[in-house]
Write a protein that holds these residues in place. Structure first.
Motif, PDB file in Angstrom:
ATOM      1  N   PHE A   3       1.268  -1.781   0.057  1.00 29.79           N
ATOM      2  CA  PHE A   3       0.187   0.348  -0.046  1.00 29.79           C
ATOM      3  C   PHE A   3       0.600   0.968  -0.045  1.00 29.79           C
ATOM      4  CE2 PHE A   3      -2.226   3.275   2.212  1.00 29.79           C
ATOM      5  CZ  PHE A   3      -3.716   3.295   1.544  1.00 29.79           C
ATOM      6  N   ILE A   4       2.170   1.340   0.590  1.00 27.27           N
ATOM      7  CA  ILE A   4       2.800   2.349   1.143  1.00 27.27           C
ATOM      8  C   ILE A   4       3.911   2.858  -0.351  1.00 27.27           C
ATOM      9  CG2 ILE A   4       4.571   3.234   2.175  1.00 27.27           C
ATOM     10  CD1 ILE A   4       3.886   2.160   4.560  1.00 27.27           C
ATOM     11  N   TYR A   5       4.167   1.355  -0.957  1.00 23.08           N
ATOM     12  CA  TYR A   5       4.858   1.718  -2.651  1.00 23.08           C
ATOM     13  C   TYR A   5       3.747   1.807  -3.676  1.00 23.08           C
ATOM     14  CZ  TYR A   5       7.100   0.006  -6.307  1.00 23.08           C
ATOM     15  OH  TYR A   5       7.661  -0.188  -7.313  1.00 23.08           O
ATOM     16  N   SER A   6       2.606   1.609  -3.120  1.00 22.21           N
ATOM     17  CA  SER A   6       1.708   1.728  -4.275  1.00 22.21           C
ATOM     18  C   SER A   6       1.593   3.658  -4.332  1.00 22.21           C
ATOM     19  CB  SER A   6       0.362   1.380  -4.361  1.00 22.21           C
ATOM     20  OG  SER A   6       0.365  -0.472  -4.515  1.00 22.21           O
ATOM     21  N   LEU A   7       1.063   4.280  -3.172  1.00 19.59           N
ATOM     22  CA  LEU A   7       0.747   5.411  -2.465  1.00 19.59           C
ATOM     23  C   LEU A   7       2.004   6.035  -3.119  1.00 19.59           C
ATOM     24  CD1 LEU A   7      -0.463   5.587   0.653  1.00 19.59           C
ATOM     25  CD2 LEU A   7      -2.087   6.105  -1.446  1.00 19.59           C
ATOM     26  N   LEU A   8       2.824   6.339  -3.129  1.00 22.74           N
ATOM     27  CA  LEU A   8       4.316   6.231  -3.423  1.00 22.74           C
ATOM     28  C   LEU A   8       4.868   6.490  -5.271  1.00 22.74           C
ATOM     29  CD1 LEU A   8       7.012   5.548  -0.416  1.00 22.74           C
ATOM     30  CD2 LEU A   8       5.534   7.635  -0.763  1.00 22.74           C
ATOM     31  N   ASP A   9       4.292   5.652  -5.121  1.00 27.19           N
ATOM     32  CA  ASP A   9       4.519   5.064  -6.952  1.00 27.19           C
ATOM     33  C   ASP A   9       3.525   6.065  -7.435  1.00 27.19           C
ATOM     34  OD1 ASP A   9       5.498   3.671  -9.082  1.00 27.19           O
ATOM     35  OD2 ASP A   9       3.812   2.910  -9.032  1.00 27.19           O
ATOM     36  N   THR A  10       2.305   6.602  -6.942  1.00 32.67           N
ATOM     37  CA  THR A  10       1.642   7.837  -8.478  1.00 32.67           C
ATOM     38  C   THR A  10       2.689   8.742  -7.851  1.00 32.67           C
ATOM     39  OG1 THR A  10       0.461   8.217  -5.994  1.00 32.67           O
ATOM     40  CG2 THR A  10      -0.217   6.707  -6.459  1.00 32.67           C
ATOM     41  N   LEU A  11       3.002   9.271  -7.474  1.00 30.44           N
ATOM     42  CA  LEU A  11       4.231  10.630  -7.688  1.00 30.44           C
ATOM     43  C   LEU A  11       4.781  10.586  -8.946  1.00 30.44           C
ATOM     44  CD1 LEU A  11       5.246  10.978  -3.537  1.00 30.44           C
ATOM     45  CD2 LEU A  11       2.863  11.449  -4.723  1.00 30.44           C
ATOM     46  N   LYS A  12       4.845   9.651  -9.573  1.00 24.83           N
ATOM     47  CA  LYS A  12       5.801   9.596 -10.730  1.00 24.83           C
ATOM     48  C   LYS A  12       4.248  10.367 -11.249  1.00 24.83           C
ATOM     49  CE  LYS A  12       3.580   4.629 -12.477  1.00 24.83           C
ATOM     50  NZ  LYS A  12       3.752   3.530 -12.784  1.00 24.83           N
ATOM     51  N   PHE A  13       3.238   9.958 -11.506  1.00 25.55           N
ATOM     52  CA  PHE A  13       3.249  10.891 -12.580  1.00 25.55           C
ATOM     53  C   PHE A  13       3.147  12.507 -12.665  1.00 25.55           C
ATOM     54  CE2 PHE A  13       0.146   7.807 -11.541  1.00 25.55           C
ATOM     55  CZ  PHE A  13       0.139   6.895 -13.024  1.00 25.55           C
TER      56      PHE A  13
END
Length: 252
Positions: A19-29
Motif C-alpha cells: 500500500f505504501i509503495y503504491s501511494l509513493l508510486d503515484t507520485l511518478k505522474f
C-alpha cells in the motif's frame, strides 16, 4: 503467538508495504521520469515502504519487543559455516534458476543490462539488498514471528511456518523454492545462536554475493541439464553439511 495470528500479522505487514509503495508510486505522474530514473525511484520507494511497514507493524503488534543489536564475534568456525551456506545457496540458486529457464523458456539468469549498470544504481541496490532488506526481514520473520511461534509450538514448526511466510512475502513464484530454503537456513542460524545479528549478517552477505553474481552475468548462457543438476546437488549437499556442523558444534 498462534499460527493464525502469525499469518494475520504477516499479511498486514505485506499489505502495508504494498500500500505504501503504491501511494509513493503515484507520485511518478507528477514528474517526467525516463525509464532509468524510474528504476531509481522504484528502489527508493521500496526501501521507504519496507521500513515504514516494519515500523508500523512493530508499533501495533510488537511494541513490547526490544531491538538491541550487539556486535557479533567472528571466529574461524563462524566463517566456515557462513562460507558453506553462502556457497551452497548460490550454487543451488544458479543451477535451479538455469533449470527453470530451460523448462519455462524464461531468462532468469540473463542480465538485460549487459552488466553496464551505473555505479550509483549499483550502490543503491546494495543498500536495499544488503542493508535494509536483511535488517527488516530478519527482525520481522525470525525475531518476531519465528521466536514468538516457538513459544507456543516446536522449533521445527516455528521454523517451517516462518519460512513459508518469508517466502510468501517475496511474492516470487519462480524463486519460491530457493527463498524457502534460504528461510530455513536463516531460521536454523537463529535457533542455534539465539542471536538475530548472525541471521542479519548471513542474509546480508548472501544477498551481496548473489547480486555480484547477477551483476557480472552479462548474457544468457544456459549450461547443460547435467551441469545444472550438479550445481543443485552440490549446493544442497553443502547446505546440509553446514546444518550438520551447526547441530554438532556450538556456534559461539
Amino acid at each position: 503467538m498462534t499460527v493464525w495470528k502469525a499469518i494475520k500479522i504477516s499479511l498486514i505487514f505485506i499489505f502495508l508495504g504494498s500500500f505504501i509503495y503504491s501511494l509513493l508510486d503515484t507520485l511518478k505522474f507528477f514528474w517526467d521520469l525516463n525509464n532509468f530514473q524510474y528504476s531509481f525511484y522504484k528502489i527508493i520507494n521500496n526501501i521507504i515502504a519496507q521500513i515504514c511497514s516494519f515500523l508500523i507493524t512493530k508499533r501495533i503488534f510488537f511494541s513490547s519487543e526490544k531491538i538491541i543489536l550487539k556486535k557479533v564475534s567472528t571466529n574461524s568456525f563462524i566463517l566456515i559455516v557462513f562460507v558453506l551456506f553462502v556457497l551452497g545457496d548460490v550454487s543451488f540458486q544458479y543451477g535451479f534458476n538455469n533449470i527453470l529457464d530451460i523448462i519455462l523458456k524464461t531468462n532468469t539468469m540473463g542480465n538485460v543490462n549487459g552488466g553496464n549498470i551505473p555505479l550509483s544504481y549499483f550502490i543503491l541496490r546494495l543498500i536495499k539488498g544488503c542493508l535494509v532488506a536483511p535488517l527488516v526481514e530478519e527482525l520481522f520473520f525470525r525475531k518476531f514471528i519465528q521466536e514468538n511461534l516457538a513459544k507456543c509450538y516446536s522449533n521445527t514448526f516455528a521454523l517451517i511456518s516462518s519460512s513459508i511466510l518469508f517466502t510468501l512475502y517475496h511474492t516470487d513464484l519462480n524463486s519460491s523454492v530457493q527463498i524457502f530454503i534460504l528461510g530455513i537456513i536463516l531460521g536454523i542460524i537463529f535457533i542455534k545462536t539465539q542471536r538475530i545479528e548472525y541471521s542479519i549478517l548471513f542474509h546480508s552477505i548472501l544477498n551481496f554475493v548473489i547480486y555480484i553474481v547477477n551483476y557480472s552475468y552479462q548474457e544468457q548462457s544456459l549450461q547443460s541439464s547435467s551441469s545444472n543438476f550438479m550445481y543443485v546437488t552440490v549446493g544442497l549437499l553443502t547446505i546440509i553439511l553446514g546444518v550438520w556442523i551447526l547441530k554438532r558444534k556450538k556456534f559461539i
